[in-house]
Design a protein around this motif. Structure first.
Motif, short mmCIF file in Angstrom:
data_model
loop_
_atom_site.label_atom_id
_atom_site.label_comp_id
_atom_site.label_asym_id
_atom_site.label_seq_id
_atom_site.Cartn_x
_atom_site.Cartn_y
_atom_site.Cartn_z
N GLN A 159 80.33 -33.84 -6.25
CA GLN A 159 79.46 -34.04 -7.29
C GLN A 159 79.23 -35.38 -7.54
N LEU A 160 80.34 -36.37 -7.17
CA LEU A 160 80.29 -37.69 -7.15
C LEU A 160 79.15 -38.11 -6.04
N LEU A 161 79.34 -37.83 -4.76
CA LEU A 161 78.47 -38.13 -3.90
C LEU A 161 77.17 -37.73 -4.19
N GLN A 162 76.86 -36.68 -4.63
CA GLN A 162 75.55 -36.04 -5.04
C GLN A 162 74.76 -36.97 -6.01
N ARG A 163 75.51 -37.81 -6.81
CA ARG A 163 74.98 -38.40 -7.73
C ARG A 163 74.06 -39.37 -7.14
N TYR A 164 74.24 -39.99 -5.76
CA TYR A 164 73.86 -41.17 -5.32
C TYR A 164 72.91 -40.94 -3.97
N PRO A 165 71.77 -41.23 -4.02
CA PRO A 165 71.14 -41.22 -2.32
C PRO A 165 71.79 -42.12 -1.51
N PHE A 166 71.78 -41.81 -0.23
CA PHE A 166 72.40 -42.74 0.79
C PHE A 166 71.80 -44.27 0.72
N ASP A 167 70.88 -44.38 0.39
CA ASP A 167 70.27 -45.77 0.35
C ASP A 167 70.59 -46.46 -0.68
N ASP A 168 71.20 -45.87 -1.71
CA ASP A 168 71.99 -46.66 -2.67
C ASP A 168 73.35 -46.72 -2.62
N LEU A 169 74.00 -46.04 -1.72
CA LEU A 169 75.49 -46.18 -1.42
C LEU A 169 75.55 -47.07 -0.30
N MET A 170 74.51 -47.34 0.67
CA MET A 170 74.84 -48.28 1.70
C MET A 170 75.03 -49.67 1.48
N PRO A 171 74.42 -50.11 0.44
CA PRO A 171 74.59 -51.48 0.29
C PRO A 171 75.79 -51.70 -0.46
N VAL A 172 76.40 -50.72 -1.17
CA VAL A 172 77.66 -50.97 -1.98
C VAL A 172 78.90 -50.93 -0.75
N VAL A 173 78.56 -50.08 0.22
CA VAL A 173 79.43 -49.97 1.32
C VAL A 173 79.50 -51.13 2.20
N ALA A 174 78.21 -51.87 2.35
CA ALA A 174 78.29 -53.16 2.98
C ALA A 174 78.80 -54.33 2.23
N ASP A 175 78.72 -54.37 0.81
CA ASP A 175 79.47 -55.11 -0.07
C ASP A 175 81.08 -54.89 -0.06
N MET A 176 81.55 -53.60 -0.14
CA MET A 176 83.04 -53.53 0.00
C MET A 176 83.71 -53.68 1.42
N PHE A 177 82.73 -53.36 2.26
CA PHE A 177 83.28 -53.37 3.92
C PHE A 177 82.60 -54.34 4.56
N PRO A 178 82.62 -55.85 4.39
CA PRO A 178 81.68 -56.66 5.19
C PRO A 178 81.75 -56.26 6.74
N GLY A 179 80.39 -56.44 7.10
CA GLY A 179 80.31 -56.04 8.76
C GLY A 179 79.83 -54.49 8.84
N THR A 180 79.80 -53.79 8.06
CA THR A 180 79.76 -52.17 8.10
C THR A 180 78.31 -51.85 8.22
N GLY A 181 77.38 -52.70 8.10
CA GLY A 181 75.84 -52.60 8.11
C GLY A 181 75.35 -51.99 9.31
N LYS A 182 76.20 -52.42 10.57
CA LYS A 182 75.92 -51.86 11.86
C LYS A 182 76.05 -50.64 12.12
N TYR A 183 77.02 -49.94 11.04
CA TYR A 183 77.32 -48.41 11.21
C TYR A 183 76.49 -47.54 10.39
N ARG A 184 75.35 -48.19 9.79
CA ARG A 184 74.42 -47.29 8.82
C ARG A 184 74.23 -46.12 9.19
N THR A 185 73.61 -45.83 10.61
CA THR A 185 73.26 -44.83 11.23
C THR A 185 74.24 -43.71 11.23
N ALA A 186 75.69 -44.11 11.68
CA ALA A 186 76.82 -43.11 11.89
C ALA A 186 76.91 -42.66 10.33
N LEU A 187 77.03 -43.56 9.38
CA LEU A 187 77.55 -43.22 7.93
C LEU A 187 76.40 -42.34 7.17
#
Length: 127
Positions: free
Chosen positions: A5-33
């Motif tokens: 339910q938590l994951l369904q609340r957010y489209p991936f395009d909203d999650l990825m910037p938060v991932v990148a903020d929390m884990f610097p350098g993870t932008g290069k893993y966008r496709t895999a994530l």
């Protein structure tokens, strides 16, 4: 709230910037994530009595502490992870989208992924 339910609340395009903020350098893993997210969105959760519990944890390498969940909470199949309740203990000030982003990364790195994620997983761990 269950992880699915938590994951369904957010489209991936909203999650990825938060991932990148929390884990610097993870932008290069966008496709895999994103592949991991898409696979998770198509799965049926398996009910679990266990929780993914976020708490303040001591940093083993310093005197500092951080907010997080035990890796063991994600060390199961993705379907079981999706069926777990996500719980915040007192003092944890992560927002729901931060919890969702953190869970997504942890599931992709720690969870027992389906074969469809094998190649993406190799991309995530190759460094």
């Amino acid at each position: 709230m269950k992880l699915q339910q938590l994951l369904q609340r957010y489209p991936f395009d909203d999650l990825m910037p938060v991932v990148a903020d929390m884990f610097p350098g993870t932008g290069k893993y966008r496709t895999a994530l994103q592949l991991g997210y898409n696979i998770l969105m198509g799965m049926k959760p398996v009910a679990s009595k266990k929780n993914i519990r976020y708490r303040i944890m001591p940093d083993p390498n310093s005197d500092a502490s951080f907010m997080g969940a035990e890796d063991a909470a994600f060390d199961t199949t993705w379907e079981v992870c999706l069926g777990k309740e996500v719980v915040k203990e007192k003092g944890v000030d992560l927002t729901d989208i931060e919890l969702a982003a953190n869970c997504l990364v942890n599931i992709c790195l720690i969870g027992r992924h389906p074969k469809a994620f094998d190649e993406a997983y190799r991309m995530l761990i190759k460094e």
